[in-house]
Design an enzyme around this catalytic site. Structure first.
Site, mmCIF file in Angstrom:
data_model
loop_
_atom_site.group_PDB
_atom_site.id
_atom_site.type_symbol
_atom_site.label_atom_id
_atom_site.label_comp_id
_atom_site.label_asym_id
_atom_site.label_seq_id
_atom_site.Cartn_x
_atom_site.Cartn_y
_atom_site.Cartn_z
ATOM 1 C CG HIS A 24 2.937 9.897 2.509
ATOM 2 N ND1 HIS A 24 3.502 8.644 2.557
ATOM 3 C CD2 HIS A 24 3.726 10.622 1.679
ATOM 4 C CE1 HIS A 24 4.573 8.605 1.783
ATOM 5 N NE2 HIS A 24 4.727 9.804 1.235
ATOM 6 C CG HIS A 26 7.534 14.124 1.575
ATOM 7 N ND1 HIS A 26 8.641 13.419 1.979
ATOM 8 C CD2 HIS A 26 6.683 13.212 1.043
ATOM 9 C CE1 HIS A 26 8.491 12.136 1.691
ATOM 10 N NE2 HIS A 26 7.297 11.985 1.110
ATOM 11 C CG ASP A 28 11.619 17.777 1.635
ATOM 12 O OD1 ASP A 28 10.579 17.168 1.932
ATOM 13 O OD2 ASP A 28 12.661 17.194 1.247
ATOM 14 N N GLY A 185 13.113 8.245 -0.603
ATOM 15 C CA GLY A 185 14.066 8.416 -1.688
ATOM 16 C C GLY A 185 13.920 7.296 -2.698
ATOM 17 C CG HIS A 212 8.408 6.699 1.118
ATOM 18 N ND1 HIS A 212 8.595 7.350 2.313
ATOM 19 C CD2 HIS A 212 7.821 7.604 0.277
ATOM 20 C CE1 HIS A 212 8.148 8.603 2.202
ATOM 21 N NE2 HIS A 212 7.675 8.776 0.980
ATOM 22 C CD GLU A 215 6.141 7.056 -4.983
ATOM 23 O OE1 GLU A 215 5.706 8.141 -5.391
ATOM 24 O OE2 GLU A 215 7.016 6.961 -4.094
ATOM 25 C CG ASP A 305 3.956 12.165 -1.992
ATOM 26 O OD1 ASP A 305 4.710 12.080 -1.007
ATOM 27 O OD2 ASP A 305 4.242 11.660 -3.100
#
Length: 370
Positions: A24, A26, A28, A185, A212, A215, A305
């Site tokens: 996990h 990202h 970006d 998102g 996801h 969270e 993350d």
């Protein structure tokens, strides 16, 4: 988990050299600040700071708000500079090199192609550019004496209506580096049930899914990801702890029906301690649910993350757990092996990753008994 001051210092000293697996992470959310500054200058994008250290600090402080919504706003700047093939390839290449330098031997980079078409690229163009960058990074890492394998996790944005289109893009590129599908998102208000046909399509295509969940939203979110979304893994899942009751006086735990289901089926949880602290999903490293979930034999994996927003790495995450939550070398091996067994690659490839890379890497550490 027990440790002494001497064993803590010895374990921390060994962490940098340990082979690591991150599921996990990202794309970006892992840019180098200096790269953001260069790419932003080339397109005239204004940044809150134009010196690498200052910009890096801005990202961390903005992400430290305790709000997932504000945390996600930091991505406006990284996404803005990832709108050309050259920029996408550069970011992907540098990400691989940074991960490899941290000892990561297997990684899955998740990102949302639909967010990178602002300057005229097609969705396929973005996938091709990222794959080119990943392959360049793997080759450069090999030239530096580091072996790493990296796959793409193509992500659809929860608030948009392109889930089916992005799912089809992911499936079409399963031979072009894409290993799975995700939605990301804002979690609240955008559950997997928005587009139920997407999950059946992916199942029919025998295509791996991680979602996801758990969270910003609670146990119901995780349950829908697992049952409706047919997720093979859960992205975060930290709030599964809410379905477990602890009797501190007797040192016992009572699992709810869904917690039993997740544990019984060993559904991997992609936990991200430092990030969870920033978004308010956990209070401290010492009390983060990852430790109790691991002690209760859930399939726990450790992840970064967003390395930029959290100013973190796998080495940093491991170090914090050793220093503040009492983790041992054996604990670190357990979550690494669990992550390897949970990777979106075939069974024989997972076994080779553990037998040929991870286990020998841990056994090289003096005193490792695994």
């Amino acid at each position: 988990m027990t440790s002494t001051p001497s064993s803590v210092s010895e374990t921390v000293a060994a962490i940098a050299a340990l082979p690591k697996v991150v599921l996990h992470d990202h794309l970006d959310g892992g840019l180098r600040p200096a790269t953001i500054i260069e790419l932003a200058a080339a397109i005239g994008h204004d940044l809150p700071a134009t010196e690498p250290d200052a910009l890096g600090t801005w990202f961390v402080e903005s992400a430290d708000s305790g709000s997932l919504v504000r945390y996600l706003e930091t991505f406006d700047h990284t996404i803005a500079v990832m709108q050309t093939p050259e920029a996408l390839a550069r970011v992907a290449r540098e990400s691989v090199l940074d991960l490899a330098a941290d000892g990561v031997v297997y990684a899955e980079q998740r990102w949302a192609p639909e967010q990178h078409v602002q300057r005229g690229l097609s969705l396929q163009d973005t996938v091709d550019a990222v794959q080119a960058g990943l392959e360049e990074g793997v080759a450069l890492a090999a030239a530096q004496g580091r072996t790493i394998r990296v796959g793409q996790l193509v992500t659809a944005m929860r608030h948009a209506d392109r889930w089916q289109e992005i799912a089809e893009l992911a499936v079409a590129n399963r031979g072009n580096g894409v290993v799975g599908f995700d939605i990301a998102g804002a979690e609240d208000g955008f559950p997997p049930s928005r587009f139920p046909d997407v999950w059946q399509y992916l199942a029919d295509e025998n295509f791996p899914v991680t979602i996801h969940a758990g969270e910003a939203s609670g146990v119901t979110s995780i349950a829908e990801a697992v049952h409706l979304g047919q997720a093979s893994r859960v992205g975060h899942g930290v709030r599964l702890i809410e379905d477990i009751s602890f009797d501190e006086s007797h040192g016992t735990a009572a699992l709810g029906q869904f917690a039993h289901w997740v544990r019984d089926h060993q559904i991997p949880l992609e936990l991200c301690p430092v990030s969870n602290l920033q978004t308010g999903a956990a209070g401290s490293i010492a009390t983060h649910p990852i430790t109790r979930l691991k002690e209760l034999d859930f399939a726990v994996t450790l992840n970064t993350d967003n390395r930029l927003m959290s100013r973190t790495s796998m080495t940093h995450e491991m170090t914090l757990l050793v220093e503040q939550a009492g983790w041992t070398l054996e604990d670190l091996y357990d979550v690494t092996a669990t992550a390897a067994w949970s990777a979106f690659i075939h069974h024989d490839e997972r076994r080779a990753l553990i037998d040929d890379v991870i286990l020998p890497g841990y056994q090289e550490i003096q005193g490792a008994q695994l």
